[in-house]
Design a protein around this motif. Structure first.
Motif, PDB file in Angstrom:
ATOM      1  N   ASP A   4       0.793  -1.218   0.000  1.00 38.87           N
ATOM      2  CA  ASP A   4       0.000   0.000   0.000  1.00 38.87           C
ATOM      3  C   ASP A   4       0.829   1.275   0.000  1.00 38.87           C
ATOM      4  O   ASP A   4       0.457   2.256  -0.599  1.00 38.87           O
ATOM      5  CB  ASP A   4      -0.938   0.030   1.213  1.00 38.87           C
ATOM      6  N   LYS A   5       1.943   1.251   0.693  1.00 41.19           N
ATOM      7  CA  LYS A   5       2.658   2.494   0.913  1.00 41.19           C
ATOM      8  C   LYS A   5       4.112   2.198   1.255  1.00 41.19           C
ATOM      9  O   LYS A   5       4.396   1.305   2.036  1.00 41.19           O
ATOM     10  CB  LYS A   5       1.980   3.236   2.070  1.00 41.19           C
ATOM     11  N   VAL A  14      -1.484  -0.810   5.086  1.00 45.66           N
ATOM     12  CA  VAL A  14      -2.306   0.212   5.725  1.00 45.66           C
ATOM     13  C   VAL A  14      -3.639  -0.419   6.124  1.00 45.66           C
ATOM     14  O   VAL A  14      -4.375  -0.893   5.260  1.00 45.66           O
ATOM     15  CB  VAL A  14      -2.529   1.408   4.770  1.00 45.66           C
ATOM     16  N   GLU A  16      -7.489  -1.032   6.923  1.00 46.90           N
ATOM     17  CA  GLU A  16      -8.674  -0.475   6.279  1.00 46.90           C
ATOM     18  C   GLU A  16      -9.861  -0.618   7.230  1.00 46.90           C
ATOM     19  O   GLU A  16     -10.196  -1.726   7.634  1.00 46.90           O
ATOM     20  CB  GLU A  16      -8.932  -1.223   4.978  1.00 46.90           C
TER      21      GLU A  16
END
Length: 135
Positions: A4-5, A14, A16
């Motif tokens: 995700d990042k 990350v 959710e």
């Protein structure tokens, strides 16, 4: 795990948050779901395991952030394995903040792995009769 990042030179997952019922999709593999912001029970329904959609190795994690029940249900019923029961319909947190568990597909069904801190105080198992065998 979904990437995700990028953080500190490594990919981070990350979490959710979901505040309403949600059907898990194949693209959700490796995600961590929470119930942050929920004001009532949130039900997550696992994807069906079929020959056309092999899911062996698929896994998702769940973490209770709001003091509400977080339930994970299988479709079809009786395809989860958890605490002394090989035909579970669903597992639920007991509305205790910090309850954490992971569900892993073995290609045939779903294996429920509870955080060791959760086993004694936060996960209940529901069979086809709606009987709760949790704490």
């Amino acid at each position: 795990m979904p990437r995700d990042k990028l953080m500190f030179g490594a990919w981070a997952v990350v979490p959710e948050a979901k505040t309403a019922n949600y059907t898990i999709k194949p693209r959700d593999n490796g995600k961590i779901f929470t119930n942050r912001g929920a004001t009532g029970t949130v039900v997550f329904t696992l994807p069906k395991i079929t020959a056309q959609a092999p899911l062996k190795g698929f896994n998702v994690e769940f973490f209770t952030v709001a003091a509400q029940i977080l339930r994970v249900a299988s479709d079809p019923a009786d395809s989860m394995v958890s605490t002394a029961d090989a035909a579970v319909d669903s597992v639920s947190s007991i509305a205790a903040i910090g309850t954490h568990f992971r569900v892993i597909c073995d290609g045939t069904g779903w294996l429920v792995e509870a955080n060791p801190g959760t086993v004694a105080g936060g996960l209940s198992v529901n069979d086809e009769h709606g009987v709760d065998s949790g704490p």
